[in-house]
Design a protein around this motif. Sequence first.
Motif, PDB file in Angstrom:
ATOM      1  N   PRO A  56       0.825  -1.207   0.000  1.00 19.96           N
ATOM      2  CA  PRO A  56       0.000   0.000   0.000  1.00 19.96           C
ATOM      3  C   PRO A  56       0.863   1.263   0.000  1.00 19.96           C
ATOM      4  N   GLY A  57       0.284   2.346  -0.509  1.00 22.61           N
ATOM      5  CA  GLY A  57       1.012   3.606  -0.542  1.00 22.61           C
ATOM      6  C   GLY A  57       1.425   4.080   0.841  1.00 22.61           C
ATOM      7  N   ALA A  58       0.642   3.755   1.862  1.00 19.21           N
ATOM      8  CA  ALA A  58       0.952   4.182   3.220  1.00 19.21           C
ATOM      9  C   ALA A  58       2.225   3.537   3.755  1.00 19.21           C
ATOM     10  N   SER A  59       2.678   2.463   3.142  1.00 23.36           N
ATOM     11  CA  SER A  59       3.869   1.757   3.621  1.00 23.36           C
ATOM     12  C   SER A  59       5.137   2.132   2.888  1.00 23.36           C
ATOM     13  N   LEU A  60       5.048   3.025   1.918  1.00 24.13           N
ATOM     14  CA  LEU A  60       6.261   3.490   1.247  1.00 24.13           C
ATOM     15  C   LEU A  60       7.097   4.309   2.216  1.00 24.13           C
ATOM     16  N   SER A  61       8.418   4.230   2.062  1.00 22.64           N
ATOM     17  CA  SER A  61       9.332   4.911   2.972  1.00 22.64           C
ATOM     18  C   SER A  61      10.236   5.865   2.201  1.00 22.64           C
ATOM     19  N   ALA A  66      14.005   7.146  -2.402  1.00 24.40           N
ATOM     20  CA  ALA A  66      15.367   7.348  -2.895  1.00 24.40           C
ATOM     21  C   ALA A  66      15.736   6.267  -3.913  1.00 24.40           C
ATOM     22  N   ALA A  67      15.331   5.016  -3.641  1.00 23.03           N
ATOM     23  CA  ALA A  67      15.622   3.926  -4.570  1.00 23.03           C
ATOM     24  C   ALA A  67      14.868   4.099  -5.880  1.00 23.03           C
ATOM     25  N   ILE A  68      13.614   4.525  -5.807  1.00 19.13           N
ATOM     26  CA  ILE A  68      12.822   4.746  -7.018  1.00 19.13           C
ATOM     27  C   ILE A  68      13.404   5.891  -7.838  1.00 19.13           C
ATOM     28  N   ALA A  69      13.814   6.973  -7.167  1.00 15.98           N
ATOM     29  CA  ALA A  69      14.444   8.087  -7.876  1.00 15.98           C
ATOM     30  C   ALA A  69      15.701   7.632  -8.588  1.00 15.98           C
TER      31      ALA A  69
END
Length: 334
Positions: A56-61, A66-69
């Motif tokens: 879920p979006g609420a669990s993104l950190s 930083a990893a996605i960027a």
Amino acid sequence: MTLPRVLIITTGGTIAMTPNADGGISPSLTGEELIRVVPELELIAAPLVQTYSNKPGASLSLTDLAAIAALIEVGFTQGCSGAVVIQGTDTIEETAFALELLVRSPRPVVVTGAMRGAQAPGADGAANILAAVTVAASDGAKSLGALIVMGDQIHAARYVQKAHTAQPSAFSSPICGPLGGLVEGQLRWFARIEKLPALALPKPAETAIALLTIALGDDGRLLPTLPALGYQGVVIAAMGAGHVPAHIAPLIGDLCAHMPVVLSTRVVAGPVLSASYAFPGSETDLIGRGAIPGGALGALKACMLLRLLLAGGVPASELPAEFALRSQGRLPDG
């Protein structure tokens, strides 16, 4: 004709959710499964799909962002013309703003999701993916900063807010409205803005930032507890243009001696002021005690900016200037 290559990174969220045995929905679909139901993509782009996570979006950190960027930057060096991040909508206004600050390239970065699960009647995921890829493949979306595309509307990450918990038309930009939209599959731009200056990628460790909303009758007793709890900074979602009850002002001043305190507002739209009111607990009083004006970002985005600045090692003395650079809320034509 060679189609533009678009990187698609999926992280989960409602858009990837299907029913469990108990009738509730949870993330289960991979990136490949999500785009398989959007065959029209083949007419507008050559997708490169990566399933980053399924949560879920609420669990993104912050570590995830930083990893996605970093994945986006790699995709751009490998020839992708744009990138689409698919995620849960609970945090989309914060994550998109973070990606604007973390991705250095001017190429389009578009974030999308869905308000209805993949198997729900009227599921909006496929349409949002198609629209998001259309925007990401467009030269017209360059240098605008990160964008959110939902319901055929194109919003700037720095202005957009989730304004409803369930409706497909949940997103709005109270300060300036959408930057554009899609009509019969064609892009229509209403305004343009400039991408915000990028920040260094944060360290892997998460940075603890508190967000306190001030309500009528609040006695401020939480404020003195924050340093001992390990917080490294706090954003105050104050009343109106940046106001708190008079008796709380000294507590905020004391806290400013221990950590960065950013003054924001609990109001949906409009900036924190800096030189209008002069009573105890007003914005001028709090800024005089050391609070950093949060500009027009709103409390959630102010939290994200403070978190990224501290995680990137920006000294406390430089925080006011960094906030002023990225939070003034300049209108698109201003």
